[in-house]
Enzyme design. Structure first.
Site, PDB file in Angstrom:
ATOM      1  N   GLU A   5       0.823  -1.220   0.000  1.00  0.00           N
ATOM      2  CA  GLU A   5       0.000   0.000   0.000  1.00  0.00           C
ATOM      3  C   GLU A   5       0.852   1.264   0.000  1.00  0.00           C
ATOM      4  OE1 GLU A   5      -3.536   0.599   0.008  1.00  0.00           O
ATOM      5  OE2 GLU A   5      -3.097  -1.353  -0.875  1.00  0.00           O
ATOM      6  N   HIS A   8      10.327  12.486  17.330  1.00  0.00           N
ATOM      7  CA  HIS A   8       9.182  13.273  17.801  1.00  0.00           C
ATOM      8  C   HIS A   8       7.857  12.787  17.193  1.00  0.00           C
ATOM      9  CE1 HIS A   8       7.426  17.489  18.784  1.00  0.00           C
ATOM     10  NE2 HIS A   8       6.446  16.664  18.487  1.00  0.00           N
TER      11      HIS A   8
HETATM   12  O1  2HA Z   1       4.915  19.127  19.112  1.00  0.00           O
HETATM   13  O2  2HA Z   1       2.846  17.720  19.890  1.00  0.00           O
HETATM   14  O3  2HA Z   1       1.307  20.129  21.025  1.00  0.00           O
HETATM   15  C1  2HA Z   1       4.263  19.537  20.246  1.00  0.00           C
HETATM   16  C2  2HA Z   1       3.080  18.730  20.515  1.00  0.00           C
HETATM   17  C3  2HA Z   1       2.184  19.201  21.560  1.00  0.00           C
HETATM   18 ZN    ZN Z   2       4.473  16.936  18.767  1.00  0.00          ZN
END
Ligand code: 2HA
Ligand code: ZN
Length: 271
Positions: free
Chosen positions: A169, A210
């Protein structure tokens, strides 16, 4: 009808609840911004009456001025949006000078837009120029995508290739590949500019260690991109070190041909 009953608030409330239950949005993690056309705003607000003014801290691109955005609030938890949208979301209009957001609705306890609003608005500007139907920017912390970024060099050709080779996919849903940023300080104009630069070529950008940014015409499309990356990253991580059957290059090329897709160059060698 009250704006809290609108399909826009309903859509954002439902998707933030869904994303929380995916385990992607711990605490105040994640944020969403949704461009809403003035004609729909007028159905709820016959004229602009502003509650407060909020400084942006950067200059919004001209294409976004006088436009309306429904935005998750800073410090707010995705898990709470569905229970109390008017406190956790805000509807803002970007001023004609590009420096101020006027609040029309929401942030009832005195709040303001997400700390990642620079990255959202800068990405909106780039995606709007690429496709004026692009209305949604979505940021979240999907677990396996973050794991995968920690295990690979911060190289978007490598990252995209690993995804395409793991799930058939993947090339179909994001033929333009995934943009990759190194680990950076978040909540800044700098990460906003870097994200927007990647958004020129990609609707998906990962922030190493992140999370991820996704852009789409609507909530479903932005979410669909992110969930496909995350599902594929899960397959990659669960099979890491054990793979016997990797998707052959010819199958990836065959899928792109079948769906008439322009693949990100340099990822698969055309033979
Ligand atoms: O990157 O994800 O808002 C910051 C967050 C919280
Ligand atoms: Zn974030």
């Amino acid at each position: 009808m009250d704006f809290v009953e609108s399909k826009f608030v309903k859509e954002v409330s439902e998707i933030t609840d869904n994303m929380y239950h995916q385990g992607w949005d711990e605490r105040n993690g994640g944020n969403i911004s949704y461009l809403i056309d003035e004609q729909f705003v007028r159905e709820y607000f016959p004229k602009d009456v502003f509650l407060r003014d909020l400084e942006l801290g950067f200059t919004a691109d001209e294409v976004l001025r006088n436009k309306y955005f429904l935005v998750t609030g800073t410090g707010k938890y995705f898990k709470n949006v569905i229970k109390d949208p008017e406190n956790n979301l805000g509807l803002v209009k970007i001023d004609s000078d590009g420096h101020t957001a006027h609040l029309l609705w929401g942030y009832r306890d005195g709040g303001r837009m997400t700390s990642e609003f620079p990255a959202h608005l800068m990405s909106h500007a780039v995606r709007f120029k690429a496709n004026p139907n692009n209305r949604v920017i979505m940021h979240t912390h999907p677990t396996y995508t973050i794991c995968m970024g920690a295990c690979l060099p911060t190289d978007e050709v490598v990252f995209t290739r690993k995804l395409w080779k793991s799930n058939t996919e993947a090339v179909v849903v994001f033929p333009e590949g995934v943009g990759v940023l190194p680990c950076m300080v978040c909540g800044t104009n700098e990460i906003g500019m870097a994200t927007a630069e990647k958004m020129k070529e990609h609707r998906i950008v990962t922030w190493t260690n992140h999370g991820i940014y996704g852009a789409g015409n609507d909530i479903d499309e932005a979410f669909g991109l992110i969930e496909t990356v995350e599902k594929t990253a899960q397959i990659y991580m669960l099979t890491l070190g054990h793979v016997v059957n990797e998707i052959p290059d010819e199958v990836i090329i065959g899928l792109a041909k079948l769906w008439n897709l322009k693949m990100m160059p340099g990822v698969i060698e055309e033979k």
